[in-house]
Scaffold this active site. Structure first.
Site, mmCIF file in Angstrom:
data_model
loop_
_atom_site.group_PDB
_atom_site.id
_atom_site.type_symbol
_atom_site.label_atom_id
_atom_site.label_comp_id
_atom_site.label_asym_id
_atom_site.label_seq_id
_atom_site.Cartn_x
_atom_site.Cartn_y
_atom_site.Cartn_z
ATOM 1 N N SER A 56 0.234 10.010 -8.079
ATOM 2 C CA SER A 56 -0.258 8.839 -8.817
ATOM 3 C C SER A 56 -0.712 9.272 -10.208
ATOM 4 O O SER A 56 -0.833 10.475 -10.474
ATOM 5 C CB SER A 56 -1.445 8.219 -8.075
ATOM 6 O OG SER A 56 -2.561 9.096 -8.148
ATOM 7 N N ASP A 94 4.009 7.553 -8.267
ATOM 8 C CA ASP A 94 3.457 6.371 -7.604
ATOM 9 C C ASP A 94 2.780 5.485 -8.658
ATOM 10 O O ASP A 94 1.958 5.970 -9.448
ATOM 11 C CB ASP A 94 2.422 6.870 -6.566
ATOM 12 C CG ASP A 94 1.983 5.798 -5.600
ATOM 13 O OD1 ASP A 94 2.713 4.809 -5.420
ATOM 14 O OD2 ASP A 94 0.887 5.970 -5.004
ATOM 15 N N HIS A 95 3.131 4.225 -8.679
ATOM 16 C CA HIS A 95 2.492 3.249 -9.595
ATOM 17 C C HIS A 95 2.541 3.653 -11.072
ATOM 18 O O HIS A 95 1.520 3.611 -11.764
ATOM 19 C CB HIS A 95 1.036 2.987 -9.186
ATOM 20 C CG HIS A 95 0.905 2.275 -7.886
ATOM 21 N ND1 HIS A 95 1.181 0.936 -7.731
ATOM 22 C CD2 HIS A 95 0.579 2.728 -6.655
ATOM 23 C CE1 HIS A 95 1.013 0.590 -6.468
ATOM 24 N NE2 HIS A 95 0.656 1.671 -5.783
ATOM 25 N N GLU A 146 8.404 -3.429 -8.430
ATOM 26 C CA GLU A 146 7.499 -4.189 -7.560
ATOM 27 C C GLU A 146 7.446 -5.654 -7.967
ATOM 28 O O GLU A 146 7.373 -5.982 -9.143
ATOM 29 C CB GLU A 146 6.078 -3.587 -7.598
ATOM 30 C CG GLU A 146 5.107 -4.359 -6.705
ATOM 31 C CD GLU A 146 3.788 -3.636 -6.444
ATOM 32 O OE1 GLU A 146 3.735 -2.409 -6.552
ATOM 33 O OE2 GLU A 146 2.809 -4.332 -6.118
ATOM 34 N N HIS A 190 -4.233 -1.757 -0.757
ATOM 35 C CA HIS A 190 -4.662 -0.366 -0.895
ATOM 36 C C HIS A 190 -6.091 -0.148 -0.390
ATOM 37 O O HIS A 190 -6.890 -1.073 -0.360
ATOM 38 C CB HIS A 190 -4.576 0.068 -2.366
ATOM 39 C CG HIS A 190 -3.177 0.133 -2.879
ATOM 40 N ND1 HIS A 190 -2.629 -0.805 -3.711
ATOM 41 C CD2 HIS A 190 -2.187 1.036 -2.639
ATOM 42 C CE1 HIS A 190 -1.374 -0.489 -3.984
ATOM 43 N NE2 HIS A 190 -1.070 0.620 -3.345
ATOM 44 N N GLY A 191 -6.374 1.096 -0.024
ATOM 45 C CA GLY A 191 -7.739 1.483 0.324
ATOM 46 C C GLY A 191 -8.046 1.372 1.804
ATOM 47 O O GLY A 191 -7.160 1.073 2.630
ATOM 48 N N ASN A 276 4.078 3.698 2.305
ATOM 49 C CA ASN A 276 3.119 4.512 1.550
ATOM 50 C C ASN A 276 1.802 4.673 2.293
ATOM 51 O O ASN A 276 1.177 3.675 2.675
ATOM 52 C CB ASN A 276 2.803 3.825 0.220
ATOM 53 C CG ASN A 276 3.930 3.924 -0.782
ATOM 54 O OD1 ASN A 276 5.029 4.350 -0.437
ATOM 55 N ND2 ASN A 276 3.653 3.540 -2.008
ATOM 56 N N ASP A 278 -1.843 6.861 1.997
ATOM 57 C CA ASP A 278 -2.735 7.772 1.288
ATOM 58 C C ASP A 278 -4.132 7.764 1.920
ATOM 59 O O ASP A 278 -4.671 8.810 2.297
ATOM 60 C CB ASP A 278 -2.815 7.361 -0.194
ATOM 61 C CG ASP A 278 -3.606 8.347 -1.038
ATOM 62 O OD1 ASP A 278 -3.962 9.428 -0.520
ATOM 63 O OD2 ASP A 278 -3.897 8.056 -2.203
ATOM 64 N N SER A 279 -4.691 6.579 2.089
ATOM 65 C CA SER A 279 -6.085 6.481 2.555
ATOM 66 C C SER A 279 -6.302 7.164 3.904
ATOM 67 O O SER A 279 -7.342 7.814 4.114
ATOM 68 C CB SER A 279 -6.510 5.016 2.656
ATOM 69 O OG SER A 279 -6.467 4.415 1.388
HETATM 70 O O1 LIG Z 1 0.189 2.410 -1.282
HETATM 71 C C1 LIG Z 1 -0.360 3.489 -1.344
HETATM 72 C C2 LIG Z 1 -0.004 4.432 -2.416
HETATM 73 O O2 LIG Z 1 0.840 3.851 -3.360
HETATM 74 C C3 LIG Z 1 -1.362 3.952 -0.345
HETATM 75 O O3 LIG Z 1 -1.850 2.911 0.466
HETATM 76 P P1 LIG Z 1 -3.132 3.151 1.425
HETATM 77 O O4 LIG Z 1 -4.357 3.021 0.566
HETATM 78 O O5 LIG Z 1 -3.077 2.046 2.445
HETATM 79 O O6 LIG Z 1 -2.995 4.477 2.027
HETATM 80 O O1 LIG Z 2 -1.950 3.410 -4.768
HETATM 81 C C1 LIG Z 2 -2.922 4.155 -4.745
HETATM 82 C C2 LIG Z 2 -2.805 5.503 -4.136
HETATM 83 O O2 LIG Z 2 -3.554 5.563 -2.959
HETATM 84 C C3 LIG Z 2 -3.206 6.552 -5.127
HETATM 85 O O3 LIG Z 2 -4.567 6.489 -5.357
HETATM 86 P P1 LIG Z 2 -5.189 7.145 -6.683
HETATM 87 O O4 LIG Z 2 -4.714 6.304 -7.827
HETATM 88 O O5 LIG Z 2 -6.679 7.082 -6.465
HETATM 89 O O6 LIG Z 2 -4.671 8.555 -6.763
HETATM 90 ZN ZN LIG Z 3 1.367 -3.195 -8.070
HETATM 91 ZN ZN LIG Z 4 0.556 1.781 -3.739
#
Ligand SMILES: O=C(CO)COP(=O)(O)O
Ligand SMILES: O=C[C@H](O)COP(=O)(O)O
Ligand SMILES: [Zn+2]
Ligand SMILES: [Zn+2]
Length: 333
Positions: A56, A94-95, A146, A190-191, A276, A278-279
């Site tokens: 990210s 990512d993003h 997206e 997210h989160g 995806n 991450d959390s």
């Molecule tokens: O979409 C994500 C990263 O782009 C991560 O999603 P989570 O916060 O649900 O893990």
């Molecule tokens: O989309 C969000 C991902 O979980 C990445 O999170 P971050 O921007 O805190 O690295």
């Molecule tokens: Zn978006």
């Molecule tokens: Zn994401």
């Protein structure tokens, strides 16, 4: 200028084609440091799963993009050392929020980028996404776009309102931009706090059950663009055992609720071919570190808490690859 092919990385094209045909999904796990990268590669090799390493913009700020790129390059060699002679590893932005950021990543060896123009008006999203695609495709780098806005924290911004993807827009968006995959909004976010308890119901055991994902919207989208690779962001399940360990050892996670795994399993069988996560990884690492800190207070060697964090992360990812994504055994090592 470095091309990802010289680093042993692959783009997402073949990976997604096989995932859709085989009714499974590829995991995209975020990484910011060596332990996360090691856990992802260990889990991928041990389960023989193709995998996407995600970076990210926050990760770039935290760890430095050059270091992350060398780590991904090292990940290919590491996978070989672990016994996979032909690892299929994608290095993905990512993003991405600007053309410049995407270009910078492409120029330094990323094999895939996301341009997230979903927060812009529709025509601006198209123009920006197309600009990234036109650049990326010169180097055979694949691009994720997206449509629709996820609830929760995204790109350091707390989106108060989410918007589901409108199926009637997807043909126009995909054909005019030339993207290789499309991230959609069908109720994930997210989160670790994806839903409030008020949005949930309770099952017979009193466990909170979140509202289901909008599979009806997903089906409409699939009808419009059959076989086109779909991406689900915000797909952590927020395992309650990890939340309990964190809170037992001094954490203060309140109302942490994720996407039930059976829904992700169902999604993985559809055109959703990238999920995806991450959390959940953050939760696993935090639970392990908190447990070590609380139970071994004399410990001060970082390897003694980052090591267990890495192990917990690997085990969590293996379970997901085998039981949820269905990608185990799909990497011909
Ligand atoms: O979409 C994500 C990263 O782009 C991560 O999603 P989570 O916060 O649900 O893990
Ligand atoms: O989309 C969000 C991902 O979980 C990445 O999170 P971050 O921007 O805190 O690295
Ligand atoms: Zn978006
Ligand atoms: Zn994401």
């Amino acid at each position: 200028m470095v091309n990802y092919k010289d680093l042993g990385l692959v783009n997402t094209r073949e990976m997604f084609k096989k995932a859709i045909a085989g009714q499974y999904a590829i995991a995209a796990f975020n990484f910011n440091n060596m332990e996360q990268m090691q856990a992802i590669i260990q889990a991928a090799v041990e389960t023989k799963s193709p995998v996407i390493l995600q970076v990210s913009s926050g990760a770039r700020k935290y760890a430095n993009q050059t270091l992350l790129r060398y780590m991904a390059q090292g990940a290919v060699e590491y996978a070989k050392e672990l016994g996979c002679a032909h690892p299929q590893i994608v290095l993905h932005l990512d993003h991405g929020d600007s053309f410049e950021l995407c270009k910078s990543c492409i120029d330094m060896g990323f094999s895939s980028v996301m341009i997230d123009g979903s927060h812009f008006p529709y025509e601006e999203n198209i123009a920006l996404t197309k600009k990234v695609v036109d650049y990326a495709h010169q180097f055979d780098v694949t691009v994720e776009g997206e449509l629709g806005v996820l609830a929760g924290i995204e790109d350091d911004v707390k989106a108060e309102h989410h918007t589901y993807t409108q199926p009637e827009e997807v043909i126009d968006f995909v054909s005019r931009t030339g993207v290789d995959s499309l991230a959609i909004s069908i109720g994930t976010s997210h989160g670790a706090n994806k839903f409030t308890p008020e949005q949930c119901t309770r099952d017979a055991n009193g466990v909170l059950v979140p509202p289901p994902l909008r599979f009806d919207i997903l089906k409409e989208i699939e009808k419009k663009i059959p076989g086109f690779p779909i991406v689900l962001h915000g797909s952590s399940s927020v395992p309650q055992d990890l939340v309990a360990i964190i809170n037992k050892y001094g954490g203060a996670l309140k109302d942490a609720i994720g996407i039930p795994e059976d829904q992700l399993r169902e999604a993985a069988k559809s055109a959703v071919c990238k999920i995806n996560i991450d959390s959940d990884g953050r939760l696993a690492m935090t639970a392990a570190v908190r447990e070590v800190m609380a139970t071994k207070p004399a410990e001060f060697d970082p390897r003694k808490y980052l090591g267990p964090a890495r192990d917990w992360l690997r085990e969590l990812y293996k379970k997901k690859l085998i039981n949820v994504l269905g990608s185990a055994g799909k990497m011909e090592c």
